[in-house]
Design a protein around this motif. Structure first.
Motif, PDB file in Angstrom:
ATOM      1  N   SER A 167      23.961  -4.163  15.977  1.00 54.00           N
ATOM      2  CA  SER A 167      24.081  -4.114  14.526  1.00 54.00           C
ATOM      3  C   SER A 167      24.045  -2.666  14.065  1.00 54.00           C
ATOM      4  O   SER A 167      23.325  -1.847  14.624  1.00 54.00           O
ATOM      5  N   THR A 168      24.840  -2.364  13.054  1.00 55.18           N
ATOM      6  CA  THR A 168      24.836  -0.989  12.543  1.00 55.18           C
ATOM      7  C   THR A 168      23.771  -0.787  11.475  1.00 55.18           C
ATOM      8  O   THR A 168      23.582   0.315  10.981  1.00 55.18           O
ATOM      9  N   ASP A 169      23.079  -1.860  11.105  1.00 59.61           N
ATOM     10  CA  ASP A 169      22.060  -1.755  10.059  1.00 59.61           C
ATOM     11  C   ASP A 169      20.769  -1.126  10.581  1.00 59.61           C
ATOM     12  O   ASP A 169      20.468  -1.197  11.769  1.00 59.61           O
ATOM     13  N   VAL A 170      20.026  -0.534   9.680  1.00 59.41           N
ATOM     14  CA  VAL A 170      18.665  -0.107  10.000  1.00 59.41           C
ATOM     15  C   VAL A 170      17.700  -0.912   9.135  1.00 59.41           C
ATOM     16  O   VAL A 170      18.110  -1.610   8.204  1.00 59.41           O
ATOM     17  N   PHE A 171      16.418  -0.797   9.461  1.00 56.61           N
ATOM     18  CA  PHE A 171      15.407  -1.502   8.684  1.00 56.61           C
ATOM     19  C   PHE A 171      15.097  -0.768   7.382  1.00 56.61           C
ATOM     20  O   PHE A 171      15.117   0.467   7.344  1.00 56.61           O
ATOM     21  N   ASP A 172      14.783  -1.552   6.382  1.00 54.57           N
ATOM     22  CA  ASP A 172      14.199  -1.009   5.158  1.00 54.57           C
ATOM     23  C   ASP A 172      12.983  -0.168   5.568  1.00 54.57           C
ATOM     24  O   ASP A 172      12.169  -0.585   6.389  1.00 54.57           O
ATOM     25  N   THR A 173      12.896   1.011   4.984  1.00 54.86           N
ATOM     26  CA  THR A 173      11.762   1.891   5.294  1.00 54.86           C
ATOM     27  C   THR A 173      10.424   1.170   5.191  1.00 54.86           C
ATOM     28  O   THR A 173       9.515   1.390   5.985  1.00 54.86           O
ATOM     29  N   TRP A 174      10.331   0.310   4.213  1.00 58.37           N
ATOM     30  CA  TRP A 174       9.043  -0.335   3.955  1.00 58.37           C
ATOM     31  C   TRP A 174       8.709  -1.392   4.998  1.00 58.37           C
ATOM     32  O   TRP A 174       7.574  -1.815   5.106  1.00 58.37           O
ATOM     33  N   PHE A 175       9.737  -1.830   5.738  1.00 58.53           N
ATOM     34  CA  PHE A 175       9.443  -2.776   6.807  1.00 58.53           C
ATOM     35  C   PHE A 175       8.601  -2.083   7.878  1.00 58.53           C
ATOM     36  O   PHE A 175       7.634  -2.647   8.399  1.00 58.53           O
ATOM     37  N   SER A 176       8.950  -0.854   8.186  1.00 60.20           N
ATOM     38  CA  SER A 176       8.150  -0.134   9.183  1.00 60.20           C
ATOM     39  C   SER A 176       6.837   0.371   8.581  1.00 60.20           C
ATOM     40  O   SER A 176       5.803   0.372   9.235  1.00 60.20           O
ATOM     41  N   LEU A 235      -7.981   2.308   2.008  1.00 57.48           N
ATOM     42  CA  LEU A 235      -6.651   2.824   1.744  1.00 57.48           C
ATOM     43  C   LEU A 235      -6.662   3.411   0.342  1.00 57.48           C
ATOM     44  O   LEU A 235      -7.121   2.770  -0.591  1.00 57.48           O
ATOM     45  N   THR A 236      -6.191   4.631   0.208  1.00 57.94           N
ATOM     46  CA  THR A 236      -6.061   5.190  -1.133  1.00 57.94           C
ATOM     47  C   THR A 236      -4.594   5.430  -1.386  1.00 57.94           C
ATOM     48  O   THR A 236      -3.902   6.009  -0.549  1.00 57.94           O
ATOM     49  N   THR A 237      -4.128   4.976  -2.523  1.00 63.24           N
ATOM     50  CA  THR A 237      -2.701   5.134  -2.770  1.00 63.24           C
ATOM     51  C   THR A 237      -2.389   5.082  -4.251  1.00 63.24           C
ATOM     52  O   THR A 237      -3.250   4.810  -5.078  1.00 63.24           O
ATOM     53  N   ALA A 238      -1.123   5.346  -4.553  1.00 61.99           N
ATOM     54  CA  ALA A 238      -0.671   5.369  -5.946  1.00 61.99           C
ATOM     55  C   ALA A 238      -0.305   3.967  -6.404  1.00 61.99           C
ATOM     56  O   ALA A 238       0.085   3.129  -5.602  1.00 61.99           O
ATOM     57  N   ARG A 239      -0.391   3.756  -7.689  1.00 56.03           N
ATOM     58  CA  ARG A 239      -0.175   2.393  -8.176  1.00 56.03           C
ATOM     59  C   ARG A 239       1.265   1.927  -8.030  1.00 56.03           C
ATOM     60  O   ARG A 239       1.527   0.744  -7.928  1.00 56.03           O
ATOM     61  N   ASP A 240       2.215   2.858  -7.996  1.00 58.03           N
ATOM     62  CA  ASP A 240       3.607   2.408  -7.960  1.00 58.03           C
ATOM     63  C   ASP A 240       4.047   1.885  -6.599  1.00 58.03           C
ATOM     64  O   ASP A 240       5.159   1.386  -6.466  1.00 58.03           O
ATOM     65  N   ILE A 241       3.185   1.964  -5.614  1.00 53.86           N
ATOM     66  CA  ILE A 241       3.575   1.338  -4.349  1.00 53.86           C
ATOM     67  C   ILE A 241       2.647   0.190  -3.948  1.00 53.86           C
ATOM     68  O   ILE A 241       2.602  -0.204  -2.792  1.00 53.86           O
ATOM     69  N   ILE A 242       1.957  -0.372  -4.931  1.00 54.77           N
ATOM     70  CA  ILE A 242       1.107  -1.532  -4.649  1.00 54.77           C
ATOM     71  C   ILE A 242       1.948  -2.660  -4.060  1.00 54.77           C
ATOM     72  O   ILE A 242       1.597  -3.251  -3.043  1.00 54.77           O
ATOM     73  N   ASN A 243       3.083  -2.927  -4.694  1.00 50.80           N
ATOM     74  CA  ASN A 243       3.917  -4.027  -4.208  1.00 50.80           C
ATOM     75  C   ASN A 243       4.825  -3.600  -3.072  1.00 50.80           C
ATOM     76  O   ASN A 243       5.024  -4.321  -2.110  1.00 50.80           O
ATOM     77  N   LEU A 244       5.388  -2.409  -3.245  1.00 55.01           N
ATOM     78  CA  LEU A 244       6.289  -1.885  -2.235  1.00 55.01           C
ATOM     79  C   LEU A 244       5.599  -1.796  -0.869  1.00 55.01           C
ATOM     80  O   LEU A 244       6.174  -2.073   0.161  1.00 55.01           O
ATOM     81  N   TRP A 245       4.354  -1.392  -0.890  1.00 53.50           N
ATOM     82  CA  TRP A 245       3.701  -1.062   0.375  1.00 53.50           C
ATOM     83  C   TRP A 245       2.420  -1.844   0.640  1.00 53.50           C
ATOM     84  O   TRP A 245       2.273  -2.473   1.689  1.00 53.50           O
ATOM     85  N   VAL A 246       1.474  -1.803  -0.296  1.00 59.84           N
ATOM     86  CA  VAL A 246       0.152  -2.373  -0.026  1.00 59.84           C
ATOM     87  C   VAL A 246       0.248  -3.861   0.319  1.00 59.84           C
ATOM     88  O   VAL A 246      -0.276  -4.307   1.341  1.00 59.84           O
ATOM     89  N   SER A 247       0.942  -4.604  -0.515  1.00 62.35           N
ATOM     90  CA  SER A 247       1.015  -6.044  -0.271  1.00 62.35           C
ATOM     91  C   SER A 247       1.695  -6.323   1.070  1.00 62.35           C
ATOM     92  O   SER A 247       1.311  -7.234   1.798  1.00 62.35           O
ATOM     93  N   ARG A 248       2.690  -5.509   1.382  1.00 60.67           N
ATOM     94  CA  ARG A 248       3.420  -5.750   2.633  1.00 60.67           C
ATOM     95  C   ARG A 248       2.584  -5.382   3.857  1.00 60.67           C
ATOM     96  O   ARG A 248       2.715  -5.997   4.912  1.00 60.67           O
TER      97      ARG A 248
END
Length: 733
Positions: free
Chosen positions: A466-475, A502-515
């Motif tokens: 496949s020529t696709d790569v993974f979404d950055t957030w998958f990794s 874990l300390t992080t910014a609020r704008d990646i709560i869904n993008l990253w933390v939940s995942r």
RNA sequence: GCGCGCUUAGCUCAGUGGUAGAGCGACUCGUUUACACCGAGUAGGUCGGGGGUUCAAUCCCCUCAGUGCGCACCA
């Protein structure tokens, strides 16, 4: 000693810590057995250090330094994210200056360029973090495209696939025609734009003098309409339901259907349904089994499915032409001004098109449930899997706690409504999907992490990857355990996972933390961390976003240059409260510097005239005078409140109290009184000196997590009999 | 449209059910050998408006206004 603390001594102190091996838990000789670990939110390889990083790094370092002094085997793992789309865009931008596109280079050469970029710039941000004083274990730096990290990504993918949670489907998705890739909803930004709402008459197929009117801001998409929909409750159109209309320009008959998602009050209450180019319409098409006609292609131009005269036009051009033609046919009844928000690619700001595309999806129903479970209130939602599959020795955190708690709602709300996750991207920089297609039976594929020797489908062909790569957030979702070598049962994984904070910014709560939470629960059976600290967004003093392009950003490195790392940390720490935003005020940094000077000068006074004597502070000195008693009592209170505040991550309050104690209780009162006491006989003098040193030492300890450099420098000057490094001195409890 | 924040001294912000605090700034005095990036002190706020609960509210509830953010819609 000078009346000012030294400058340019930070590098020296940092090296002292590194040589001492204090950042590496394996070398922390005196640590008790307990473990405390943090995985850094890996900055993008393209990133430059901004105030958000500085604040985040300061918080983590405060936590980890205190824990280290408390005798924990502390590990703070640093690393970098390959940041698939962001990096690819940066490299493309560089190429553009040479008038090249990635397609001119081809995939392999382009990826080589990206690696070059990584080698050249990848360490910059980590070195910048060192200037802040972060005590990360640099022997454990991770990159999300390290060989073993890629293996973790592949393993996770196979795991999901074997569970039947991965599927491939052609459906309407967000598409960036410049990056030429799919994007998730979270990777879009919206920009308000004045546009026109156009009311178009669609004649009925059998009664051409009758019309149904639809409103649209994208008339060119009508070429791909496959229905007109009205709300079933809408009385105005009762008689028309089930009839056909004759779609102008495209010259097709399409049905009038009903769907509850249609808003009676917007426009005419009738909508054109273009399943190929609208997510809502796509949903409608699924329930009504409508045809999907793609009229916009991957380049953002009208495809061969559009009538000939439109083919090859950009969507904006096609829009004009459609309008012209409709005007001629007298099918436009009115045009209204309309302000709507249009989605754009967060990375390159190109307008997003919705197009049908073959992508890989991860089913979210089970995973979302798991993620919700992690913050479930035990009383309302008992945590089912608490005992299942977990060895009794394993650390299983019952609950992931957000600080401040209000962010849990953001997390839960997203998970409640989450759609399946499109995990494939048509980019080149990233972990290439380990999917291999059979050349003979082209729809069939198999999964293999290694290049397969023969096709697992037909056994004959040379399968194509496949020529696709993974979404950055998958990794990124695997970060807290993949950094320890997962899926291998490494020593580090056993020892340091799950992490604590874990300390992080609020704008990646869904993008990253939940995942991370659901990935971790699914892959390891444990929550990835116990506490999530969502820190405030650092704004400019007048409340604007700090942005490099707007020139409103403040460079933390410049502040360090100007005031020193300690001053910056103190100024930032001072402002760590539960608030959502920090309006950054440089005067806090100045206050930080002044405080460092104050500590320095207090030390100067205490050391003055002490000669070459050494002092032992193993035993707590006994207060004699009322001043002695008072300061010792206040110190005891301070130690108590500091520990309470710090356990609650209330760092702003903690440092304010320490500051107040040191400056106003200790310096202004006790030190002043001590000047007299010292002159009142040998016994009193010696005891007063002991108390001075004792309070100073304990203050240094309490201050060290906040202002590590100057406190360590001062500690090194103290004439203590029992001396190591402040970074590993015992924390006052 | 829904939700979440915020509104306290000139500025940036803490804070508590019992009539308010810090840092910076302003002003006065002070150069007493730790520190003028200092010390002693002063001024400055009916804690956004209105209503309610309470013996008592800046803190709890309702409501309005301003402001910021997120989500949905975005035909």
């Amino acid at each position: 000693m000078d009346t000012r603390p030294p400058i340019n001594f930070e590098e020296k102190i940092y090296q002292l810590w590194q040589k001492g091996g204090f950042f590496n838990p394996d070398k922390l000789k005196n640590a008790k057995k307990k473990v405390f670990s943090i995985a850094i939110p890996p900055p993008n390889v393209t990133g430059f250090l901004h105030m958000g990083h500085a604040l985040n790094a300061t918080i983590q370092d405060i936590i980890i330094r205190r824990k280290r002094m408390q005798g924990f085997k502390t590990l703070w793992v640093p690393g970098i994210d390959h940041a698939s789309i962001a990096t690819q865009n940066v490299v493309e931008k560089k190429l553009r200056k040479e008038n090249l596109t990635r397609f001119d280079l081809g995939r392999e050469k382009f990826i080589e360029k990206a690696w070059e970029w990584k080698r050249e710039y990848g360490d910059i941000i980590l070195n910048q973090l060192k200037k802040i004083g972060v005590s990360c274990d640099w022997s454990r730096v991770k990159f999300t495209m390290d060989d073993d990290y890629i293996k973790a990504v592949y393993f996770a993918f196979s795991h999901y696939f074997n569970k039947g949670w991965i599927y491939r489907d052609k459906r309407a998705i967000n598409w960036c025609s410049r990056c030429k890739t799919s994007l998730s909803d979270l990777e879009l930004e919206y920009e308000e734009e004045k546009s026109k709402l156009i009311f178009i008459k669609y004649p009925l197929a059998d009664e051409k003098e009758k019309y149904i009117e639809v409103a649209t801001t994208r008339p060119e998409t009508m070429l791909g309409d496959t229905a007109v929909a009205v709300n079933p409750k809408d009385k105005r159109y009762k008689d028309l339901i089930g009839k056909n209309v004759f779609l102008p320009l495209a010259k097709r008959e399409i049905p009038i259907i009903t769907d509850r998602s249609v808003d009676l009050n917007f426009g005419t209450g009738a909508i054109k349904v273009t399943p190929a180019h609208s997510l809502v319409d796509y949903q409608i098409s699924l329930t009504h089994k409508l045809k999907i006609i793609q009229v916009i292609d991957e380049n953002g131009r009208m495809s061969e499915n559009a009538p000939k005269e439109f083919q090859g036009l950009k969507t904006e051009e096609a829009r004009e032409k459609v309008l012209e033609n409709l005007q001629k046919l007298g099918l436009i009844s009115k045009i209204e001004e309309y302000a709507n928000k249009i989605p754009k690619c967060e990375r390159c700001h190109t307008k997003i098109e919705i197009i049908p595309s073959e992508q890989w999806f991860l089913k979210m129903d089970e995973l979302a449930k798991m993620a919700m479970e992690a913050v479930a209130d035990d009383k309302i939602h008992p945590v089912k899997s608490r005992k299942a599959g977990i060895s009794p020795k394993a650390k299983l955190f019952n609950r992931v706690n957000f600080h401040p708690k209000r962010w849990e709602k953001i997390y839960l709300d997203w998970l409640k409504n989450v759609h399946d996750w499109c995990i494939s991207r048509q980019l080149w920089w990233g972990q290439r999907m380990p999917v291999w297609f059979c050349e003979n039976e082209k729809k069939k594929f198999f999964i293999s992490a290694e290049k397969p020797k023969k096709c697992a489908i037909c056994g004959k062909c040379k399968p194509k990857q496949s020529t696709d790569v993974f979404d950055t957030w998958f990794s990124a979702a695997l970060w807290p355990f993949a950094i320890f070598g997962w899926p291998k049962e490494t020593k580090d994984l056993k020892k340091f996972f799950p992490t604590n904070v874990l300390t992080t910014a609020r704008d990646i709560i869904n993008l990253w933390v939940s995942r991370m939470v659901f990935s971790s629960r699914e892959m390891t059976g444990k929550n990835p961390f116990a506490d999530v600290i969502i820190y405030a967004t650092v704004l400019t003093k007048d409340g604007k976003r700090m942005s490099k392009s707007l020139g409103t950003g403040i460079d933390p490195l410049e502040l360090i240059e100007k005031y020193g790392a300690d001053a910056m940390r103190l100024g930032l720490a001072w402002q760590i409260t539960d608030s959502q935003d920090i309006r950054f005020d440089e005067s806090n940094i100045i206050a930080g510097r002044k405080f460092c000077t104050k500590v320095w000068n207090a030390t100067r006074f205490i050391l003055q005239g002490f000669g070459n004597k050494k002092i032992s502070l193993k035993a707590k000195p006994k207060p004699i005078t009322s001043n002695d008693k008072k300061i010792m009592k206040k110190l005891g209170e301070l130690i108590k409140s500091t520990n309470i505040d710090m356990e609650k991550f209330a760092f702003g309050r903690a440092i304010e109290r320490i500051y107040h104690f040191f400056w106003h209780e200790f310096c202004d009162i006790y030190i002043e009184k001590s000047k007299k006491q010292i002159q009142e006989g040998k016994n009193k003098k010696e005891n007063t000196e002991k108390i001075l040193f004792y309070v100073l030492l304990n203050s240094l300890k309490l201050l060290h997590p906040f202002i590590p450099f100057i406190t360590e420098e001062i500690y090194q000057l103290l004439p203590l009999k029992e001396k190591k490094s402040l970074i590993v001195e015992s924390w006052p409890e």
